[in-house]
Design an enzyme around this catalytic site. Structure first.
Site, PDB file in Angstrom:
ATOM      1  N   LYS A  86       0.724  -1.007  -0.092  1.00 46.60           N
ATOM      2  CA  LYS A  86       0.016   0.084   0.088  1.00 46.60           C
ATOM      3  C   LYS A  86       0.971   1.077  -0.159  1.00 46.60           C
ATOM      4  O   LYS A  86       1.660   1.358   0.931  1.00 46.60           O
ATOM      5  CB  LYS A  86      -1.034  -0.030   1.216  1.00 46.60           C
TER       6      LYS A  86
HETATM    7  O1  G3P Z   1      -7.422   1.438   5.688  1.00 44.79           O
HETATM    8  C1  G3P Z   1      -7.818   2.280   5.068  1.00 44.79           C
HETATM    9  C2  G3P Z   1      -9.162   2.495   5.637  1.00 44.79           C
HETATM   10  O2  G3P Z   1     -10.055   1.614   5.368  1.00 44.79           O
HETATM   11  C3  G3P Z   1      -9.392   3.602   6.629  1.00 44.79           C
HETATM   12  O3  G3P Z   1     -10.401   3.474   7.047  1.00 44.79           O
HETATM   13  O4  G3P Z   1     -12.073   4.068   9.049  1.00 44.79           O
HETATM   14  O5  G3P Z   1      -9.862   4.646   9.188  1.00 44.79           O
HETATM   15  O6  G3P Z   1     -11.406   5.885   7.625  1.00 44.79           O
HETATM   16  P1  G3P Z   1     -11.205   4.551   8.331  1.00 44.79           P
END
Ligand code: G3P
Length: 226
Positions: A86
């Site tokens: 990533k």
């Molecule tokens: O891993 C990236 C993404 O899923 C982050 O999610 O919930 O931290 O906005 P969030």
């Protein structure tokens, strides 16, 4: 349609992987540090649980292209299997993607907030782009529209990069991302379980069993029948 689990929690990955038809696991630095443990050991344990075939997405930390590439090579060496590096879509990240691609590793371009970032990432060699739906919704920027526009542009120009929509807080967002053309979604454990849950399903199953047991007797299964 790909379904991945967005967590670094070993017990949750074990539980979900046993029941759900998961395609893999995504992590990010914020999820990793919550586990308060050795980074590589944690990722190797996730790899052991999901096996070498399922996708594991692991994020780099550096903001310099050369170091991002070094991190990618290191992660590939010590984690292995079906690994996606990533890389955030900062300018140095885009530069790094081109090099990582040349080295034959797979890339998920992350922290995507606009369709044009997704186009650049695809051109730089990303296999997946991860638009953050809920973080966009939180600033009234409509995460689903961003997913839909990425899907539209990718279709228009036959771009092979896949959309792995991320950052979800409810099932409606997941559903809308699917309809908008995401090839996959990565969801936290609680949402992954909610994907299968419906009170009417549970009620229907209870009714089937009680009807059956009223006639054939408690605990009798079809395999016990003549
Ligand atoms: O891993 C990236 C993404 O899923 C982050 O999610 O919930 O931290 O906005 P969030």
């Amino acid at each position: 349609m790909l379904i991945l689990l967005d967590t670094a929690k070993i017990d949750l990955i074990e539980k979900a992987n046993e029941i759900l038809p998961l395609d893999g696991v995504t992590t990010n630095p914020s999820l990793i540090v919550k586990e308060k443990t050795a980074f590589i050991t944690l990722l190797q344990e996730i790899r052991r649980i999901i096996g070498t075939e399922k996708m594991l997405h692991v994020q780099v930390i550096s903001k310099k292209a050369e170091e991002i590439v070094e991190e990618a090579m290191y992660l590939n060496k010590v984690i292995g299997g079906n690994l996606y590096i990533k890389v955030p879509v900062i300018p140095q990240g885009i530069k790094a993607m081109k090099i990582i691609k040349e080295k034959g590793l797979k890339i998920t371009a992350t922290a995507i907030f606009t369709p044009q970032q997704a186009v650049l990432a695809a051109k730089a060699g990303a296999n997946f782009v991860a638009p953050y739906v809920n973080r966009l919704d939180n600033i009234s920027a409509n995460g689903i529209n961003v997913v839909a526009e990425i899907a539209k542009i990718y279709n228009m120009f036959s771009i092979k990069t896949k959309i792995l929509a991320a950052s979800f807080k409810n099932i409606q967002q997941v559903h809308d991302a699917c309809l908008a053309g995401a090839h996959g979604v990565t969801v936290p454990y609680d949402l992954a379980n909610l994907l299968v849950h419906h009170p009417l399903t549970e009620e229907s199953v209870e009714k089937f069993i009680s009807d059956w047991e009223d006639f054939y007797g408690k605990g009798k299964l079809t395999k016990d029948m003549k």
